[in-house]
Design a protein around this motif. Structure first.
Motif, PDB file in Angstrom:
ATOM      1  N   ARG A   1       0.825  -1.209   0.000  1.00 11.23           N
ATOM      2  CA  ARG A   1       0.000   0.000   0.000  1.00 11.23           C
ATOM      3  C   ARG A   1       0.859   1.260   0.000  1.00 11.23           C
ATOM      4  N   ARG A   2       1.983   1.203   0.718  1.00 10.86           N
ATOM      5  CA  ARG A   2       2.846   2.381   0.813  1.00 10.86           C
ATOM      6  C   ARG A   2       3.489   2.712  -0.529  1.00 10.86           C
ATOM      7  N   THR A   3       3.906   1.714  -1.253  1.00 10.66           N
ATOM      8  CA  THR A   3       4.610   1.935  -2.510  1.00 10.66           C
ATOM      9  C   THR A   3       3.691   1.881  -3.723  1.00 10.66           C
ATOM     10  N   GLY A   4       2.510   1.279  -3.561  1.00  7.39           N
ATOM     11  CA  GLY A   4       1.614   1.136  -4.696  1.00  7.39           C
ATOM     12  C   GLY A   4       2.121   0.147  -5.722  1.00  7.39           C
ATOM     13  N   SER A   5       2.957  -0.786  -5.297  1.00  8.55           N
ATOM     14  CA  SER A   5       3.537  -1.758  -6.218  1.00  8.55           C
ATOM     15  C   SER A   5       3.826  -3.058  -5.490  1.00  8.55           C
TER      16      SER A   5
END
Length: 230
Positions: A147-151
């Motif tokens: 969720r933090r990196t979106g990847s």
């Protein structure tokens, strides 16, 4: 005490609770964290009511209606225990992150039983809870970073060493506990426990991958510093 002082204290208490609910080790979203905490509190209340209530006499006799209600609570608790240990921690981890809270979920039901019994017994239920505990924490670590990196390639943006150390510590402590169970349990219990090995595979894969990424990141940093100095 003035109303303004009471208001300030109330606002301060709310702010403290809000900060606790949004702590990275607890969860990513306040409402989801609060829902998980409410679930655990409800589970605890159900257990205590069914256990204590059945032992409190009413006019020297337990009324039939009261007995029926408490029996229903006991059945509800028993029905919820298995998914709380095996499924809910993983769902909570994937849904809201929070390795600390996710690790706590499977421990609560067995801890209630040990507290009421007045003794700690490293039995099959405890071993299963200690097995799910680090796996849920590891899954929460991944979920939060995705969720933090979106990847899905979250490791490329760096590793939070504090959270990694926290999850690693949980894995080590629980592994020691389960190791004691395996070394002393009879063979038939080990057969029942054997399917839980998949949880340890998840834990080892996640924690090992994170430490590998952390080491590689350290090497890249050292190489860049060496190149800059040359």
């Amino acid at each position: 005490m003035s109303p303004e002082t009471d208001d300030r204290r109330s606002l301060g208490a709310r702010a403290a609770v809000g900060a606790a609910l949004e702590h990275p080790l607890v969860g990513l979203h306040r409402r989801r964290t609060a829902l998980t905490v409410t679930y655990l509190l409800g589970l605890t209340a159900t257990f205590l009511l069914s256990y204590v209530g059945a032992r409190l006499p009413v006019d020297d006799a337990v009324l039939q209606t009261l007995t029926t209600g408490l029996d229903t609570l006991s059945l509800v608790f028993i029905a919820v225990v298995t998914p709380t240990i095996l499924v809910v921690p993983l769902v909570s981890a994937a849904w809201n992150g929070g390795p600390g809270l996710s690790a706590l979920v499977p421990v609560v039901p067995v801890a209630l039983g040990d507290i009421i019994a007045g003794a700690y017994v490293l039995d099959l239920d405890v071993a299963i809870a200690l097995t799910v505990c680090p796996s849920a924490a590891a899954l929460a670590l991944v979920s939060a970073d995705v969720r933090r990196t979106g990847s899905l390639r979250f490791w490329r943006s760096g590793v939070d060493e504090d959270r990694l150390l926290f999850v690693t510590a949980i894995a080590i402590v629980t592994a020691v506990g389960v190791g004691r169970f395996v070394s002393t349990a009879p063979s038939y219990m080990l057969e029942w426990y054997a399917p839980m090995g998949g949880y340890w595979l998840v834990t080892a894969t996640v924690v090992g991958s994170y430490w590998l990424a952390a080491v590689r990141s350290t090497w890249r940093t050292d190489d860049s510093h060496a190149a800059a100095d040359s």
